[in-house]
Scaffold this motif. Structure first.
Motif, PDB file in Angstrom:
ATOM      1  N   ARG A  23       0.497  -1.648  -0.499  1.00 16.47           N
ATOM      2  CA  ARG A  23      -0.375   0.511   0.049  1.00 16.47           C
ATOM      3  C   ARG A  23       0.878   1.420  -0.248  1.00 16.47           C
ATOM      4  O   ARG A  23       2.142   1.218   0.745  1.00 16.47           O
ATOM      5  N   PRO A  24       0.064   2.369  -0.451  1.00 19.63           N
ATOM      6  CA  PRO A  24       1.139   3.536  -0.680  1.00 19.63           C
ATOM      7  C   PRO A  24       1.451   3.608   0.877  1.00 19.63           C
ATOM      8  O   PRO A  24       1.068   3.519   1.575  1.00 19.63           O
ATOM      9  N   GLY A  25       2.283   4.593   0.971  1.00 20.33           N
ATOM     10  CA  GLY A  25       3.389   5.040   1.930  1.00 20.33           C
ATOM     11  C   GLY A  25       4.509   3.736   1.964  1.00 20.33           C
ATOM     12  O   GLY A  25       4.742   4.141   3.965  1.00 20.33           O
ATOM     13  N   GLY A  26       4.436   2.576   2.457  1.00 21.52           N
ATOM     14  CA  GLY A  26       5.250   1.463   2.471  1.00 21.52           C
ATOM     15  C   GLY A  26       4.477   1.285   4.372  1.00 21.52           C
ATOM     16  O   GLY A  26       4.693  -0.185   3.946  1.00 21.52           O
ATOM     17  N   SER A  27       3.070   0.580   3.936  1.00 20.84           N
ATOM     18  CA  SER A  27       1.980   0.565   4.857  1.00 20.84           C
ATOM     19  C   SER A  27       1.510  -0.767   4.246  1.00 20.84           C
ATOM     20  O   SER A  27       2.030  -1.019   3.024  1.00 20.84           O
ATOM     21  N   ARG A  52       0.846   4.292  -7.462  1.00 17.90           N
ATOM     22  CA  ARG A  52       2.246   2.902  -7.397  1.00 17.90           C
ATOM     23  C   ARG A  52       3.068   3.426  -8.357  1.00 17.90           C
ATOM     24  O   ARG A  52       5.078   3.636  -7.592  1.00 17.90           O
ATOM     25  N   VAL A  53       2.737   3.751  -9.282  1.00 16.97           N
ATOM     26  CA  VAL A  53       3.844   4.149 -10.925  1.00 16.97           C
ATOM     27  C   VAL A  53       4.365   5.668 -10.062  1.00 16.97           C
ATOM     28  O   VAL A  53       5.228   6.137 -10.355  1.00 16.97           O
ATOM     29  N   LEU A  54       3.453   6.570  -9.825  1.00 22.11           N
ATOM     30  CA  LEU A  54       3.587   8.233  -9.258  1.00 22.11           C
ATOM     31  C   LEU A  54       4.717   8.148  -8.145  1.00 22.11           C
ATOM     32  O   LEU A  54       5.598   8.711  -7.640  1.00 22.11           O
ATOM     33  N   ALA A  55       4.103   6.952  -6.937  1.00 26.36           N
ATOM     34  CA  ALA A  55       5.441   6.837  -6.199  1.00 26.36           C
ATOM     35  C   ALA A  55       6.907   6.561  -6.546  1.00 26.36           C
ATOM     36  O   ALA A  55       8.239   7.000  -6.139  1.00 26.36           O
ATOM     37  N   ALA A  56       7.300   5.520  -7.540  1.00 22.01           N
ATOM     38  CA  ALA A  56       8.244   5.762  -8.091  1.00 22.01           C
ATOM     39  C   ALA A  56       8.920   6.260  -8.863  1.00 22.01           C
ATOM     40  O   ALA A  56      10.108   6.899  -8.850  1.00 22.01           O
ATOM     41  N   LYS A  89      20.598   3.624   7.828  1.00 20.71           N
ATOM     42  CA  LYS A  89      20.690   2.337   7.211  1.00 20.71           C
ATOM     43  C   LYS A  89      20.757   3.044   5.819  1.00 20.71           C
ATOM     44  O   LYS A  89      20.069   4.121   5.324  1.00 20.71           O
ATOM     45  N   VAL A  90      21.875   2.686   4.888  1.00 18.72           N
ATOM     46  CA  VAL A  90      21.573   3.748   3.713  1.00 18.72           C
ATOM     47  C   VAL A  90      21.492   2.604   3.023  1.00 18.72           C
ATOM     48  O   VAL A  90      21.005   2.683   1.936  1.00 18.72           O
ATOM     49  N   ALA A  91      22.042   1.197   2.468  1.00 24.30           N
ATOM     50  CA  ALA A  91      21.821  -0.092   1.635  1.00 24.30           C
ATOM     51  C   ALA A  91      20.550  -0.363   2.031  1.00 24.30           C
ATOM     52  O   ALA A  91      19.865  -0.292   3.574  1.00 24.30           O
ATOM     53  N   TYR A  92      19.278  -0.577   1.020  1.00 21.69           N
ATOM     54  CA  TYR A  92      18.017  -1.032   0.920  1.00 21.69           C
ATOM     55  C   TYR A  92      17.369  -0.276   1.584  1.00 21.69           C
ATOM     56  O   TYR A  92      16.305   0.367   2.441  1.00 21.69           O
ATOM     57  N   THR A  93      17.349   0.932   1.372  1.00 22.45           N
ATOM     58  CA  THR A  93      17.245   2.640   2.152  1.00 22.45           C
ATOM     59  C   THR A  93      16.873   3.561   0.277  1.00 22.45           C
ATOM     60  O   THR A  93      17.636   3.596  -0.680  1.00 22.45           O
ATOM     61  N   PRO A  94      16.373   4.488   0.347  1.00 27.24           N
ATOM     62  CA  PRO A  94      16.205   5.657  -0.614  1.00 27.24           C
ATOM     63  C   PRO A  94      17.780   6.107  -0.134  1.00 27.24           C
ATOM     64  O   PRO A  94      18.139   6.882  -1.168  1.00 27.24           O
ATOM     65  N   LEU A  95      18.497   6.131   0.829  1.00 28.40           N
ATOM     66  CA  LEU A  95      19.033   6.612   1.008  1.00 28.40           C
ATOM     67  C   LEU A  95      20.561   5.638   0.231  1.00 28.40           C
ATOM     68  O   LEU A  95      21.761   6.831  -0.633  1.00 28.40           O
ATOM     69  N   GLY A  96      20.217   4.651  -0.090  1.00 29.93           N
ATOM     70  CA  GLY A  96      20.926   4.717   0.081  1.00 29.93           C
ATOM     71  C   GLY A  96      21.292   4.527  -1.824  1.00 29.93           C
ATOM     72  O   GLY A  96      22.265   4.400  -2.772  1.00 29.93           O
ATOM     73  N   ILE A  97      19.790   4.048  -2.425  1.00 28.23           N
ATOM     74  CA  ILE A  97      20.000   4.405  -3.658  1.00 28.23           C
ATOM     75  C   ILE A  97      20.971   6.050  -3.964  1.00 28.23           C
ATOM     76  O   ILE A  97      20.847   6.365  -5.223  1.00 28.23           O
ATOM     77  N   ASN A 120      14.244  -2.267  -2.891  1.00 28.98           N
ATOM     78  CA  ASN A 120      12.801  -2.149  -4.176  1.00 28.98           C
ATOM     79  C   ASN A 120      11.557  -2.294  -3.560  1.00 28.98           C
ATOM     80  O   ASN A 120      10.864  -2.793  -4.056  1.00 28.98           O
ATOM     81  N   MET A 121      11.745  -2.006  -2.366  1.00 30.02           N
ATOM     82  CA  MET A 121      10.601  -2.290  -1.433  1.00 30.02           C
ATOM     83  C   MET A 121       9.569  -0.936  -1.844  1.00 30.02           C
ATOM     84  O   MET A 121       9.321   0.005  -2.432  1.00 30.02           O
ATOM     85  N   PRO A 122       8.080  -2.332  -2.997  1.00 30.34           N
ATOM     86  CA  PRO A 122       7.382  -1.273  -3.500  1.00 30.34           C
ATOM     87  C   PRO A 122       6.796   0.282  -2.620  1.00 30.34           C
ATOM     88  O   PRO A 122       7.049   0.285  -1.734  1.00 30.34           O
ATOM     89  N   PHE A 123       6.604   1.518  -3.648  1.00 32.53           N
ATOM     90  CA  PHE A 123       6.354   2.533  -2.043  1.00 32.53           C
ATOM     91  C   PHE A 123       6.848   3.467  -1.962  1.00 32.53           C
ATOM     92  O   PHE A 123       6.947   4.128  -0.922  1.00 32.53           O
ATOM     93  N   VAL A 124       8.465   2.298  -1.454  1.00 31.72           N
ATOM     94  CA  VAL A 124       9.423   2.859  -0.283  1.00 31.72           C
ATOM     95  C   VAL A 124      10.733   3.121  -1.428  1.00 31.72           C
ATOM     96  O   VAL A 124      11.102   4.483  -1.799  1.00 31.72           O
TER      97      VAL A 124
END
Lengths: 357, 285
Positions: free
Chosen positions: A350-354, B63-67, B143-151, B229-233
């Motif tokens: 879901r949006p926001g990572g939840s 999802r596309v918007l978030a990406a 946390k750097v790897a596996y977060t947007p900070l890593g990107i 690669n977590m959706p929305f994150v």
């Protein structure tokens, strides 16, 4: 250099012709189809396979070439290409000349049959055992000594357990992982709604979604992320051999899914290339005792266990295995329901990572 | 601009004393068509199978918007950081002589040459919680790897050379006499830097920024290893395109690609306009 300097004195018409021919040359150059430079001798076939089978097909191809030479006096080369199962299917659809395909799931070969019509829709009935010369299953890799006490699928849904599995949207193996978890809870509760909640709980515990099985293996073993890694049985044994039994353990769940990676002849290609006999012999060879022995040695479960080394077979514990046909009504249905755009898997996030509750 | 003035006369003016205009112009147009325009045209044509409505639906799905937000946002941040850091690196490399300068100069190009997947794996190994830097940051809760900070880290890495290499030659050509003149006319050091040097470097920095930004938006190979690669994150737009392709959804994939292309084009155009303005405003470089 001389030419360049002289060009300053060329009269107009010559310049025009030159410009034209340059443009023409550029166009012709672009029209040469790169990548399909096949200087095909009559006895070479291409096997398009999926990611973890590199070691397996390397051994099988050698054995087959030896046998074919003894039988017919002909030297045969088998080119094998590896990659994510879905991506490999796409290259065949887009025109890669594959004589045979040996992929991770039937859905990917179905896609070739449906979209490119390169083989008949009933391809899976043409060879024994749903066209699967070997099977495999899904098991767990845990840290040495199993500090989180992971014994079965329900331990993966516990809060505080970090689970590593690739993204089922990009990895064929990950789809088997997902379906095995679903099958476990469905078998226990007989309730699809509970199975859905169970699978969601497991994905809530997934901190990293790699795009392929090998990437996930690296994340778990090398980067030290996660408490449990859901893996192909053969990849688990390979990882154990590669990274050492002093770092990781294999755990077999009480129930798992019978993964049938199928093989198929690509009719349109073999007929055009005149390689049908050879390609058919190659696929038949996969079921022959020599190949079945190699299969077991590479940690895949052979279709004819009697041909394999008993010592290799002893590495496969017996566990309850369910089939995708019995539980999910076949790949086509499972694919559409769970993994297609907007399917069950997409709705977990879901949006926001939840997560969906 | 120049093209428009030509168009009004409906014939090509011989723009320089050097001959070969017809030849080179024909070549340039053909080359650009083959390499850039035709492939992009096919892309848009394939996406148009969905229609404008389908395109809009794809673009506005959460999802596309978030990406897209993630891809363009992090790329902008990485390019912005490199615009400053790259300027400093270029300054050090051109203005100071020190042992190992040539070596350092060569190192700047490494992110160009390294296969991006290798960069991704190396960065992940270092920034993962059990890696050298990741291990130091983990106790601090970073946390750097596996977060947007890593990107962000991966994009800073791959886009650094673009700024350095565009600013460096301009900086080298900048006459020192101008600085000296500024000093003799009574300007302080800060004034010289802010009002004399920086304005003449600004167009080059903006070009570097645009190149870095464009490169970062399209980056896939290195990011995929470090993102998680977590959706929305931490799911970047190019990964969504790959996911669509895995589902044999060519129209969906080209739709996202077309949207990315449109946004990238508009942003690059905007940067170019700012650059043209700053060139007029600040001068000659």
């Amino acid at each position: 250099m001389m030419h360049l300097r002289r060009s300053t004195r060329w009269p107009g018409p010559v310049r025009g012709v030159l410009a034209y021919s340059l443009v023409l040359a550029a166009t012709l150059l672009a029209a040469i189809p790169f990548g399909h430079a096949q200087r095909a001798p009559a006895v070479a076939i291409t096997n398009v396979s999926y990611d973890p089978t590199r070691e397996l097909y390397k051994a099988i191809n050698e054995a087959f070439a030896k046998e074919w030479l003894a039988r017919t006096g002909q030297t045969v080369t088998i080119r094998t290409s590896h990659g994510g199962s879905g991506r490999q299917a796409r290259t065949v659809i887009d025109g890669l000349q594959a004589d045979v395909v040996t992929l991770a799931l039937a859905a990917d070969i179905d896609a070739i049959a449906q979209r490119a019509k390169l083989l008949p829709a009933d391809w899976q009935a043409r060879l024994p055992n749903n066209s699967s010369p070997y099977t495999s299953t899904i098991v767990f890799l845990v840290r040495k000594g199993n500090p989180k006490g992971i014994r079965d699928w329900d331990d993966l849904a516990r809060p505080g357990v970090a689970v590593i599995t690739p993204n089922p949207k990009t990895s064929g193996g990950a789809r088997w992982n997902y379906l095995a978890a679903w099958a476990f809870e469905l078998d226990r509760t007989k309730d699809p709604a509970k199975a859905k909640a169970f699978v969601e709980a497991i994905y809530r515990n997934v901190p990293v979604l790699d795009t392929g099985a090998r990437g996930s293996t690296t994340t778990f073993v090398q980067r030290g992320i996660g408490d449990v890694f859901i893996s192909w049985e053969n990849e688990a044994h390979l990882a154990l051999a590669e990274f050492g039994a002093d770092r990781i353990d294999i755990v077999y769940p009480s129930l798992s899914i019978l993964a049938e990676p199928p093989v198929a002849l690509v009719d349109a290609v073999v007929d055009r290339r005149g390689t049908r006999k050879l390609a058919e012999a190659y696929l038949d060879f996969l079921y022959a005792p020599t190949a079945q022995r190699i299969v077991a040695a590479n940690f895949y479960r052979p279709f004819r266990p009697e041909a394999a080394d008993p010592a290799d077979l002893a590495r496969f514990p017996r566990l309850k295995l369910v089939t995708i046909d019995a539980v999910f009504g076949g790949w086509a249905k499972a694919q559409g329901e769970h993994f297609a755009e907007g399917g069950v898997f997409d709705r977990i996030y879901r949006p926001g990572g939840s997560f969906a509750r | 601009m120049s093209l428009a003035t030509h168009a009004t006369t409906f014939r090509f003016r011989q723009p320089s004393a050097l001959p070969g205009f017809g030849l080179t112009f024909g070549f340039a147009v053909t080359y650009l068509s083959l390499i850039v325009l035709i492939p992009l045209g096919v892309l848009v044509a394939r996406a148009s199978g969905l229609g404008l409505e389908g395109l809009w639906q794809t673009a506005t799905s959460p999802r596309v918007l978030a990406a897209l937000k993630l891809s363009f946002g992090v790329s902008f941040a990485a390019a912005a950081v490199n615009a400053v850091a790259g300027l400093v690196v270029a300054w050090v490399l051109t203005r100071y002589a020190f042992p190992g300068r040539r070596l350092l100069d060569a190192i700047v190009d490494l992110p160009f040459a390294l296969p991006t997947a290798v960069a991704g794996i190396a960065l992940t190994a270092i920034y993962a919680p059990n890696g050298w830097i990741g291990g130091l940051l983990a106790p601090l809760g970073v946390k750097v790897a596996y977060t947007p900070l890593g990107i962000f880290v991966a994009l800073v890495f791959i886009s650094l050379p673009f700024v350095v290499r565009t600013v460096q030659p301009v900086l080298a050509d900048l006459d020192r006499e101008i600085e000296e003149a500024s000093a003799t006319l009574g300007a302080s050091r800060a004034q010289t830097v802010l009002r004399v040097i920086l304005p003449s470097l600004l167009p080059a920095v903006l070009t570097g920024f645009a190149l870095a930004f464009g490169r970062a938006v399209g980056e896939y190979g290195s990011v995929i290893f470090i993102a998680g690669n977590m959706p929305f994150v931490s799911e970047i737009a190019p990964l969504l395109i790959v996911i669509q392709l895995e589902e044999f959804n060519y129209a969906g994939a080209t739709a996202i690609a077309t949207i990315m292309l449109a946004i990238a084009f508009v942003s690059l155009l905007a940067i170019n306009l700012i650059q043209a303005w700053s060139r007029r405003r600040f001068g000659h470089v």
